[in-house]
Motif scaffolding. Structure first.
Motif, PDB file in Angstrom:
ATOM      1  N   GLU A   1     -53.368 120.731  43.075  1.00  0.00           N
ATOM      2  CA  GLU A   1     -54.246 120.002  43.997  1.00  0.00           C
ATOM      3  C   GLU A   1     -55.349 119.269  43.247  1.00  0.00           C
ATOM      4  N   VAL A   2     -55.977 119.933  42.272  1.00  0.00           N
ATOM      5  CA  VAL A   2     -57.061 119.307  41.513  1.00  0.00           C
ATOM      6  C   VAL A   2     -56.511 118.182  40.634  1.00  0.00           C
TER       7      VAL A   2
ATOM      8  N   GLU B   1     -54.315 124.301  40.887  1.00  0.00           N
ATOM      9  CA  GLU B   1     -54.299 123.393  39.736  1.00  0.00           C
ATOM     10  C   GLU B   1     -53.615 122.080  40.084  1.00  0.00           C
TER      11      GLU B   1
ATOM     12  N   VAL C   1     -59.782 125.646  36.809  1.00  0.00           N
ATOM     13  CA  VAL C   1     -59.619 125.713  38.262  1.00  0.00           C
ATOM     14  C   VAL C   1     -59.669 127.166  38.713  1.00  0.00           C
TER      15      VAL C   1
ATOM     16  N   ARG D   1     -59.331 129.179  42.365  1.00  0.00           N
ATOM     17  CA  ARG D   1     -59.117 129.135  43.805  1.00  0.00           C
ATOM     18  C   ARG D   1     -59.304 130.541  44.332  1.00  0.00           C
TER      19      ARG D   1
ATOM     20  N   GLU E   1     -66.592 118.270  47.568  1.00  0.00           N
ATOM     21  CA  GLU E   1     -65.478 117.369  47.252  1.00  0.00           C
ATOM     22  C   GLU E   1     -65.844 115.925  47.572  1.00  0.00           C
TER      23      GLU E   1
END
Length: 100
Positions: free
Chosen positions: A13-14, A11, A57, A59, A90
């Motif tokens: 990172e996003v 979360e 999110v 992962r 990305e």
């Protein structure tokens, strides 16, 4: 890394990625979108101008092989009688949402 820490890190990172793209991005308290008065599965709310993103999110150690980006930068999937879901790399995400 335990599951909670892994999810939290994803979360963050996003959120940072969206902030770098010029969004005002916030992580919901306790990964619960109700903190934003949204559905409970929303982890991040990001706004830029009129555009508002509600992000969940996920992962994972490994994703399904049919979602892999071999020669494509966008994957479209749909379950029977469902709506299309588009997953982009990305790099494509950054290109589409980059600040000009």
């Amino acid at each position: 890394m335990n599951v909670a820490k892994k999810g939290y890190r994803g979360e963050v990172e996003v959120k940072e990625l969206l902030s770098d793209l010029g969004f005002d991005a916030e992580r919901s308290w306790g990964s619960d979108g109700r903190a934003f008065e949204l559905a409970s599965d929303i982890d991040i709310k990001a706004t830029r101008g009129e555009l508002e993103l509600h992000v969940q999110v996920k992962r994972r150690k490994k994703i399904a092989s049919y979602l892999a980006f071999k020669n494509a930068n966008l994957v479209a999937v749909r379950e029977d009688r469902g709506n299309w879901v588009f997953i982009m790399s990305e790099e494509m995400f950054k290109d589409v949402l980059s600040v000009e």
